[in-house]
Write a protein that holds these residues in place. Structure first.
Motif, PDB file in Angstrom:
ATOM      1  N   HIS A  88      -7.116   2.933 -83.694  1.00 15.43           N
ATOM      2  CA  HIS A  88      -6.892   1.862 -82.727  1.00 15.43           C
ATOM      3  C   HIS A  88      -7.694   2.104 -81.452  1.00 15.43           C
ATOM      4  CE1 HIS A  88      -3.795   0.774 -85.473  1.00 15.43           C
ATOM      5  NE2 HIS A  88      -3.014   1.787 -85.168  1.00 15.43           N
ATOM      6  N   LYS A  89      -8.515   1.120 -81.078  1.00 18.48           N
ATOM      7  CA  LYS A  89      -9.320   1.194 -79.854  1.00 18.48           C
ATOM      8  C   LYS A  89      -8.738   0.229 -78.832  1.00 18.48           C
ATOM      9  CE  LYS A  89     -12.985   2.558 -77.480  1.00 18.48           C
ATOM     10  NZ  LYS A  89     -12.597   2.037 -76.166  1.00 18.48           N
ATOM     11  N   GLY A  90      -8.143   0.791 -77.773  1.00 14.35           N
ATOM     12  CA  GLY A  90      -7.504  -0.054 -76.782  1.00 14.35           C
ATOM     13  C   GLY A  90      -6.300  -0.775 -77.370  1.00 14.35           C
ATOM     14  N   TYR A  91      -5.965  -1.913 -76.773  1.00 15.86           N
ATOM     15  CA  TYR A  91      -4.848  -2.727 -77.261  1.00 15.86           C
ATOM     16  C   TYR A  91      -5.335  -3.579 -78.439  1.00 15.86           C
ATOM     17  CZ  TYR A  91      -2.027  -1.565 -73.151  1.00 15.86           C
ATOM     18  OH  TYR A  91      -1.297  -0.902 -72.199  1.00 15.86           O
ATOM     19  N   ILE A  92      -4.504  -3.752 -79.447  1.00 20.48           N
ATOM     20  CA  ILE A  92      -4.939  -4.458 -80.654  1.00 20.48           C
ATOM     21  C   ILE A  92      -4.500  -5.915 -80.670  1.00 20.48           C
ATOM     22  CG2 ILE A  92      -5.050  -2.323 -81.985  1.00 20.48           C
ATOM     23  CD1 ILE A  92      -2.399  -3.114 -83.336  1.00 20.48           C
ATOM     24  N   TRP A  93      -3.999  -6.395 -79.540  1.00 21.86           N
ATOM     25  CA  TRP A  93      -3.648  -7.797 -79.338  1.00 21.86           C
ATOM     26  C   TRP A  93      -3.905  -8.081 -77.866  1.00 21.86           C
ATOM     27  CZ3 TRP A  93      -0.519  -3.968 -78.135  1.00 21.86           C
ATOM     28  CH2 TRP A  93       0.149  -3.262 -79.130  1.00 21.86           C
ATOM     29  N   ASN A  94      -3.883  -9.340 -77.472  1.00 16.06           N
ATOM     30  CA  ASN A  94      -3.799  -9.667 -76.053  1.00 16.06           C
ATOM     31  C   ASN A  94      -2.366  -9.350 -75.623  1.00 16.06           C
ATOM     32  OD1 ASN A  94      -6.473 -10.960 -75.702  1.00 16.06           O
ATOM     33  ND2 ASN A  94      -5.626 -12.485 -77.113  1.00 16.06           N
ATOM     34  N   TYR A  95      -2.241  -8.516 -74.619  1.00 13.37           N
ATOM     35  CA  TYR A  95      -0.923  -8.009 -74.230  1.00 13.37           C
ATOM     36  C   TYR A  95      -0.531  -8.564 -72.873  1.00 13.37           C
ATOM     37  CZ  TYR A  95       2.774  -4.467 -73.625  1.00 13.37           C
ATOM     38  OH  TYR A  95       3.981  -3.813 -73.454  1.00 13.37           O
ATOM     39  N   GLY A  96       0.731  -8.958 -72.750  1.00 19.09           N
ATOM     40  CA  GLY A  96       1.157  -9.510 -71.472  1.00 19.09           C
ATOM     41  C   GLY A  96       2.652  -9.658 -71.388  1.00 19.09           C
ATOM     42  N   ALA A  97       3.099 -10.684 -70.650  1.00 26.64           N
ATOM     43  CA  ALA A  97       4.529 -10.854 -70.386  1.00 26.64           C
ATOM     44  C   ALA A  97       4.860 -12.333 -70.248  1.00 26.64           C
ATOM     45  CB  ALA A  97       4.919 -10.102 -69.116  1.00 26.64           C
ATOM     46  N   ILE A  98       6.117 -12.656 -70.498  1.00 32.11           N
ATOM     47  CA  ILE A  98       6.616 -14.013 -70.299  1.00 32.11           C
ATOM     48  C   ILE A  98       7.224 -14.095 -68.910  1.00 32.11           C
ATOM     49  CG2 ILE A  98       8.279 -15.757 -71.074  1.00 32.11           C
ATOM     50  CD1 ILE A  98       7.915 -14.757 -73.895  1.00 32.11           C
ATOM     51  N   PRO A  99       6.753 -15.013 -68.067  1.00 32.42           N
ATOM     52  CA  PRO A  99       7.289 -15.111 -66.707  1.00 32.42           C
ATOM     53  C   PRO A  99       8.746 -15.561 -66.706  1.00 32.42           C
ATOM     54  CG  PRO A  99       5.876 -16.984 -67.181  1.00 32.42           C
ATOM     55  CD  PRO A  99       5.733 -16.035 -68.340  1.00 32.42           C
ATOM     56  N   GLN A 100       9.395 -15.326 -65.578  1.00 34.35           N
ATOM     57  CA  GLN A 100      10.797 -15.716 -65.381  1.00 34.35           C
ATOM     58  C   GLN A 100      11.716 -15.106 -66.445  1.00 34.35           C
ATOM     59  OE1 GLN A 100      10.906 -20.008 -64.850  1.00 34.35           O
ATOM     60  NE2 GLN A 100      10.210 -19.830 -62.736  1.00 34.35           N
ATOM     61  N   THR A 101      11.390 -13.886 -66.866  1.00 34.00           N
ATOM     62  CA  THR A 101      12.271 -13.091 -67.730  1.00 34.00           C
ATOM     63  C   THR A 101      12.419 -11.718 -67.099  1.00 34.00           C
ATOM     64  OG1 THR A 101      10.459 -12.211 -69.104  1.00 34.00           O
ATOM     65  CG2 THR A 101      11.504 -14.290 -69.819  1.00 34.00           C
ATOM     66  N   TRP A 102      13.506 -11.047 -67.433  1.00 30.82           N
ATOM     67  CA  TRP A 102      13.756  -9.711 -66.868  1.00 30.82           C
ATOM     68  C   TRP A 102      14.681  -8.954 -67.804  1.00 30.82           C
ATOM     69  CZ3 TRP A 102      18.241  -8.219 -63.402  1.00 30.82           C
ATOM     70  CH2 TRP A 102      18.086  -6.932 -62.873  1.00 30.82           C
ATOM     71  N   GLU A 103      14.227  -7.767 -68.207  1.00 26.41           N
ATOM     72  CA  GLU A 103      15.052  -6.903 -69.047  1.00 26.41           C
ATOM     73  C   GLU A 103      15.925  -6.052 -68.122  1.00 26.41           C
ATOM     74  OE1 GLU A 103      13.207  -5.420 -72.772  1.00 26.41           O
ATOM     75  OE2 GLU A 103      11.331  -6.097 -71.870  1.00 26.41           O
TER      76      GLU A 103
END
Length: 289
Positions: A88-103
């Motif tokens: 695996h070279k770097g991230y294997i998908w576009n990686y991000g987050a869903i706004p207005q969410t919080w764990e």
């Protein structure tokens, strides 16, 4: 609804930031001001791309900074680049987050038995397009993986960009298994091993590493949206999180455009890039047990 970004500081340095603006040219928080839904009736969500596929700079929404720009994570005083664990070279998908969410770190998940990781919920976009840093895309949810990261629940939601030419063929997690064979296995492998070169043990997963389906994933996102609502309205302890926003009108933390401009103007203007260190391209090899 459209969004643009504004870079500040020198890329590949600790002062680099990516701020966000809405279609009116108003500075906004990607954590709080971008709506969670692109189409609520169809369960289409917005996603903020932090790390484009094949890159390794650990960019993330700065949840503790005013307006929450993107910045690169720091580890032991140095910019953080995710390790390249062969193949695996770097991230294997576009990686991000869903706004207005919080764990929520105060909420113990009934399924995982662990509390949230104090961040927006993460997404892995499996579409064909390599997105750009800070790009806002509309996504269909396909399923989710429950990573247990140092004792915290860290959901990884598998999505596909609605503009992908193959998006209509993907409606649930089994479609990924059928149409992109090996991708889910590689995803599990990536998350299991990516911290091992740093001397940490393999990551663990709830459900024995099983990917949960679309409906489960959507409900999980909606739950984290509920936690975010409590956060932005100060009904729960925000801790070190910065909830400054410019568009959530009923939030006691909503600020003026001038206050938002002052935050951006306090940072350095865009400068010349520094070179990425050679160590970011180092390969690591790992004997799987």
């Amino acid at each position: 609804m459209s969004f643009t970004t504004e870079e500040r500081g020198r890329p590949n340095t600790q002062d680099y930031r990516v701020f966000f603006k809405n279609s009116e040219g108003k500075y906004i928080s990607p954590f709080h001001d971008i709506p969670i839904y692109a189409d609520e009736a169809q369960n289409i969500f917005h996603a903020v791309i932090e790390v484009p596929r094949w890159t390794s700079a650990k960019m993330e929404i700065a949840t503790k900074d005013p307006l929450n720009p993107l910045k690169q994570d720091i580890k032991k005083g140095q910019l953080r680049y995710v390790c390249n664990v062969f193949p695996h070279k770097g991230y294997i998908w576009n990686y991000g987050a869903i706004p207005q969410t919080w764990e929520d770190p105060h909420h113990k998940d009934e399924d995982t038995g662990c509390c949230g990781d104090n961040d927006p919920i993460d997404i892995c976009d499996i579409g064909n397009k390599v997105c750009s840093r800070g790009e806002i895309i509309k996504v269909k949810v396909l399923g989710t993986l429950a990573l247990i990261d140092e004792g915290e629940t860290d959901w990884k939601v598998i999505v596909i960009n609605t503009e992908d030419p193959e998006a209509s063929n993907f409606n649930d997690i089994d479609d990924v298994r059928r149409l992109k064979p090996g991708y889910l296995e590689a995803t599990l492998d990536w998350f299991k091993m990516y911290k091992v070169p740093d001397g940490k043990p393999e990551n663990q997963f709830a459900f024995n590493g099983e990917f949960k389906d679309r409906d489960f994933a959507i409900q999980t996102i909606k739950d984290t949206h509920g936690f975010w609502k409590a956060l932005i309205s100060k009904k729960t302890d925000s801790g070190e999180l910065n909830c400054m926003n410019t568009c959530v009108c009923d939030s006691p933390l909503c600020c003026s455009s001038d206050e938002a401009k002052a935050v951006v103007n306090a940072t350095s203007p865009l400068g010349h890039s520094e070179p990425i260190p050679n160590s970011a391209d180092k390969w690591y090899y790992y004997n799987k047990t």
